[in-house]
Scaffold this active site. Structure first.
Site, mmCIF file in Angstrom:
data_model
loop_
_atom_site.group_PDB
_atom_site.id
_atom_site.type_symbol
_atom_site.label_atom_id
_atom_site.label_comp_id
_atom_site.label_asym_id
_atom_site.label_seq_id
_atom_site.Cartn_x
_atom_site.Cartn_y
_atom_site.Cartn_z
ATOM 1 N N CYS A 1 4.548 2.575 -3.790
ATOM 2 C CA CYS A 1 4.479 1.384 -4.091
ATOM 3 C C CYS A 1 5.678 1.058 -4.942
ATOM 4 O O CYS A 1 7.009 0.913 -4.458
ATOM 5 C CB CYS A 1 3.180 1.001 -4.681
ATOM 6 S SG CYS A 1 2.679 -0.869 -4.685
ATOM 7 N N GLU B 1 -2.724 8.075 -3.442
ATOM 8 C CA GLU B 1 -3.411 8.834 -4.577
ATOM 9 C C GLU B 1 -4.803 7.991 -5.029
ATOM 10 O O GLU B 1 -5.519 8.631 -5.556
ATOM 11 C CB GLU B 1 -2.438 8.736 -5.781
ATOM 12 C CG GLU B 1 -2.487 7.765 -6.675
ATOM 13 C CD GLU B 1 -1.513 6.439 -6.049
ATOM 14 O OE1 GLU B 1 -1.174 6.554 -4.840
ATOM 15 O OE2 GLU B 1 -1.319 5.587 -6.830
ATOM 16 N N HIS C 1 -1.017 3.219 -1.790
ATOM 17 C CA HIS C 1 -1.596 4.191 -2.688
ATOM 18 C C HIS C 1 -2.287 5.212 -2.155
ATOM 19 O O HIS C 1 -3.414 5.242 -2.470
ATOM 20 C CB HIS C 1 -2.212 3.249 -3.931
ATOM 21 C CG HIS C 1 -1.402 2.535 -4.642
ATOM 22 N ND1 HIS C 1 -0.836 3.044 -5.803
ATOM 23 C CD2 HIS C 1 -0.953 1.318 -4.495
ATOM 24 C CE1 HIS C 1 -0.177 2.057 -6.420
ATOM 25 N NE2 HIS C 1 -0.218 0.959 -5.599
HETATM 26 N N1 GLN Z 1 4.469 -5.173 -7.657
HETATM 27 C C1 GLN Z 1 4.720 -3.861 -8.174
HETATM 28 C C2 GLN Z 1 6.473 -4.103 -8.386
HETATM 29 O O1 GLN Z 1 6.957 -4.871 -7.868
HETATM 30 C C3 GLN Z 1 4.346 -2.529 -7.271
HETATM 31 C C4 GLN Z 1 2.749 -2.758 -7.370
HETATM 32 C C5 GLN Z 1 2.302 -1.359 -7.236
HETATM 33 O O2 GLN Z 1 2.989 -0.173 -7.459
HETATM 34 N N2 GLN Z 1 0.839 -1.329 -6.970
HETATM 35 O O3 GLN Z 1 6.710 -3.246 -8.831
#
Ligand code: GLN
Length: 199
Positions: free
Chosen positions: A84, A182, A180
């Site tokens: 992410c 994890e 995610h």
């Molecule tokens: N929206 C976040 C970003 O742009 C990422 C979201 C996340 O890591 N769950 O950094």
């Protein structure tokens, strides 16, 4: 084996425990370290960049000197797993907003990302997706205000798509996921990363 988890902000403890569980399931004797200082990179066999807020993590990486330290280590072959916000930090190219605000990125992977790509009403959702290279059933993917990979080039290959967009990619010993892993019990992605760190 020594694996680090970048611990400046975000889902850090979840990655620490998922990595330990993956080591147990592979029978690897190793250590998982919390990385918060540039001196913590030396001697690692792999580094995990967790989810969270990429603007915050990037800014803290820049001010602590970790940004350059990690970039140099990755360019010398340190394997990394980004999830992410972690994936956003790996990208060589960001969306218009990322480029305009010049949010700090490692810029190590041949991908262009779009932040918050999956719309407001669906900021968080779960879906089973097949991932190329991962044996067994589709992976239960948890998306939280997730980015998408808009474009790949050079050494980067797509591993999974959702709604026509790439949501997982691999380049050499770099693995990147828009969701995610994890946050689920399934440790197959962490195990895959540990295999890459061994090789
Ligand atoms: N929206 C976040 C970003 O742009 C990422 C979201 C996340 O890591 N769950 O950094």
């Amino acid at each position: 084996m020594k694996i680090g988890v970048l611990g400046l902000q975000g889902a850090v403890s979840e990655h620490l425990s998922a990595t330990k569980r993956a080591m147990d399931s592979l029978g690897i004797r190793g250590e998982v370290r919390w990385v918060s200082h540039r001196d913590h990179i030396d001697g690692l066999d792999g580094l995990i960049l967790p989810g969270g807020e990429s603007t915050t993590i990037g800014r803290l990486m820049a001010t602590t000197g970790l940004l350059q330290e990690i970039k140099d280590a990755v360019e010398k072959g340190l394997p990394i797993l980004g999830t992410c916000a972690g994936l956003i930090l790996m990208a060589k190219e960001g969306d218009k907003h990322v480029e305009r605000t010049k949010q700090p990125l490692l810029r190590v992977m041949d991908i262009k990302i779009i932040r918050n790509a999956f719309g407001r009403q669906r900021e968080s959702f779960e879906v089973d997706i097949p991932i190329r290279g991962l044996k067994g059933k589709p992976f239960r993917a948890v998306f939280i205000r997730a980015p998408a990979i808009e474009r790949l080039w050079g050494g980067a290959e797509s591993l999974a798509e959702l709604e026509g967009r790439t949501v997982a990619a691999k380049q050499g010993r770099m693995l990147a996921f828009c969701f995610h892993p994890e946050l689920t019990e399934d440790t197959r992605i962490h195990e895959w990363f540990l295999e890459l760190c061994k090789g």
